[in-house]
Design an enzyme around this catalytic site. Structure first.
Site, mmCIF file in Angstrom:
data_model
loop_
_atom_site.group_PDB
_atom_site.id
_atom_site.type_symbol
_atom_site.label_atom_id
_atom_site.label_comp_id
_atom_site.label_asym_id
_atom_site.label_seq_id
_atom_site.Cartn_x
_atom_site.Cartn_y
_atom_site.Cartn_z
ATOM 1 N N GLY A 112 -3.314 -8.784 7.753
ATOM 2 C CA GLY A 112 -4.005 -9.822 7.719
ATOM 3 C C GLY A 112 -4.121 -10.659 9.394
ATOM 4 N N SER B 53 -5.965 -5.322 7.063
ATOM 5 C CA SER B 53 -7.747 -5.552 7.101
ATOM 6 C C SER B 53 -8.609 -4.717 7.019
ATOM 7 C CB SER B 53 -7.607 -5.881 8.733
ATOM 8 O OG SER B 53 -7.211 -6.861 9.247
ATOM 9 N N ASN C 245 -3.152 -5.764 -3.320
ATOM 10 C CA ASN C 245 -1.560 -6.343 -3.006
ATOM 11 C C ASN C 245 -1.392 -7.800 -2.782
ATOM 12 O OD1 ASN C 245 0.906 -7.038 -2.060
ATOM 13 N ND2 ASN C 245 0.807 -5.964 -0.224
ATOM 14 N N LYS D 263 0.210 -9.775 -2.734
ATOM 15 C CA LYS D 263 1.507 -11.251 -2.161
ATOM 16 C C LYS D 263 1.352 -12.938 -2.793
ATOM 17 C CE LYS D 263 -0.538 -8.540 2.306
ATOM 18 N NZ LYS D 263 -0.234 -8.421 3.694
ATOM 19 N N GLU E 292 1.050 1.194 7.820
ATOM 20 C CA GLU E 292 0.604 -0.089 7.614
ATOM 21 C C GLU E 292 0.718 -0.512 9.229
ATOM 22 O OE1 GLU E 292 -0.300 -2.245 4.205
ATOM 23 O OE2 GLU E 292 1.048 -2.789 4.239
ATOM 24 N N HIS F 146 7.381 -3.022 2.829
ATOM 25 C CA HIS F 146 6.355 -3.697 3.552
ATOM 26 C C HIS F 146 6.293 -3.951 4.851
ATOM 27 C CE1 HIS F 146 2.891 -6.549 4.077
ATOM 28 N NE2 HIS F 146 2.554 -5.672 3.454
ATOM 29 N N GLU G 19 5.850 -7.162 5.876
ATOM 30 C CA GLU G 19 6.845 -8.194 5.729
ATOM 31 C C GLU G 19 8.193 -8.966 4.936
ATOM 32 O OE1 GLU G 19 2.905 -9.311 2.994
ATOM 33 O OE2 GLU G 19 1.724 -9.390 5.165
HETATM 34 P P1 PGA Z 1 -4.354 -7.475 4.885
HETATM 35 O O1 PGA Z 1 -3.079 -6.240 3.690
HETATM 36 O O2 PGA Z 1 -5.938 -6.051 4.188
HETATM 37 O O3 PGA Z 1 -4.983 -8.753 3.939
HETATM 38 O O4 PGA Z 1 -4.569 -6.910 6.088
HETATM 39 C C1 PGA Z 1 -2.857 -5.363 4.135
HETATM 40 C C2 PGA Z 1 -1.718 -5.384 4.058
HETATM 41 O O5 PGA Z 1 -0.223 -6.419 4.016
HETATM 42 O O6 PGA Z 1 -0.921 -5.060 2.249
#
Ligand code: PGA
Length: 261
Positions: A184, A223, A19, A21, A178, A106, A108
């Site tokens: 992140g 992460s 992803n 983003k 997640e 997601h 976010e």
């Molecule tokens: P990350 O993000 O690996 O940077 O923690 C994962 C995600 O949001 O899909």
């Protein structure tokens, strides 16, 4: 045939999804797509999905379209039919350029753009209407984990956003667990924490039918790095990973793909 052999034969391939983003300029995105495509050989034993920003979807697809192990996903799609909705991208449009998957729900999107469970259910419906398969995200916040309500939160997200689908549709979905506190932050859930939630999700799917529970891939996200991938992917109910930060570096992403072996 003994039961272990049967389960090996029906075990779906692991899935590693990247992803991207809202990162990378055009040249960087194309370089990354090319490097990933070049690094995935016939020996790679997993399915790879790339989710670039929408503006790059078509060009990434053209560059990797010949590759039989890589698919392309959008990071979002609209909850409604094409029409006067400035700034939105419909499932019909995504399908018309050849997109196979869409990340839906997601955290976010839920947190920064106020996406609710009923809205996500409508997005999922739009995906199926146009033949796009949802990668449906769920996961609790740190607050919710500290209160010990993570199972209830994930169950509610799945029941309200996804479980209205028919068994056939549900079988084609990918679920990504997640935990928001791991996204992140560099703070990965332990393989034990991931396995516990994945097995609960599998149990919920089993409540719909055994075949749905066997066919749906449940990815872990939060992460994931080359250092943590192997142990995480070895957990029984972890069928792959949704990778954010580490998917922006070809070497790291390819190492995570290698960890599927
Ligand atoms: P990350 O993000 O690996 O940077 O923690 C994962 C995600 O949001 O899909």
């Amino acid at each position: 045939m003994n039961s272990v052999l049967t389960s090996i034969l029906i075990m779906p391939q692991k899935i590693i999804a990247g992803n991207w983003k809202m990162n990378l300029n055009y040249a960087q995105a194309m370089t990354l797509a090319d490097a990933i495509a070049a690094g995935i050989t016939g020996e790679s034993s997993c399915e790879v999905i790339l989710a670039p920003p929408s503006i790059y979807l078509h060009d990434v697809l053209r560059r990797i379209g010949h590759h039989d192990r890589i698919s392309v996903a959008s990071q979002n799609c609209a909850d409604r039919e094409p029409g006067a909705y400035t700034g939105e991208l419909s499932a019909m449009m995504l399908a018309s350029v050849g997109i196979d998957y869409s990340i839906i729900g997601h955290s976010e999107r839920r947190i920064y753009f106020g996406e609710s469970d009923p809205l996500l259910a409508r997005k999922v419906d739009q995906c199926f209407k146009y033949g796009i398969l949802p990668i449906f995200c769920c996961g609790e916040t740190l607050d919710e984990r500290e209160q010990g309500v993570q199972s209830e939160v994930v169950e509610r997200q799945l029941r309200q956003g996804l479980f209205h689908l028919s068994e056939a549709e549900l079988s084609d979905c990918i679920i990504a667990y997640e935990p928001v506190w791991a996204i992140g932050t560099g703070k990965t859930a332990t393989p034990g924490q991931a396995q516990e939630m994945h097995s609960l999700i599998r149990q919920l799917l089993r409540g719909i039918s055994d075949s749905v529970a066997e066919r749906v891939s449940i990815l872990y996200g939060g992460s994931v790095t080359p250092a943590t991938a192997q142990e995480m992917l070895a957990s029984q109910d972890v069928d792959g990973a949704l990778v954010g930060g580490a998917s922006l570096k070809a070497d790291d992403f390819l190492s995570i793909i290698q960890a599927c072996r």
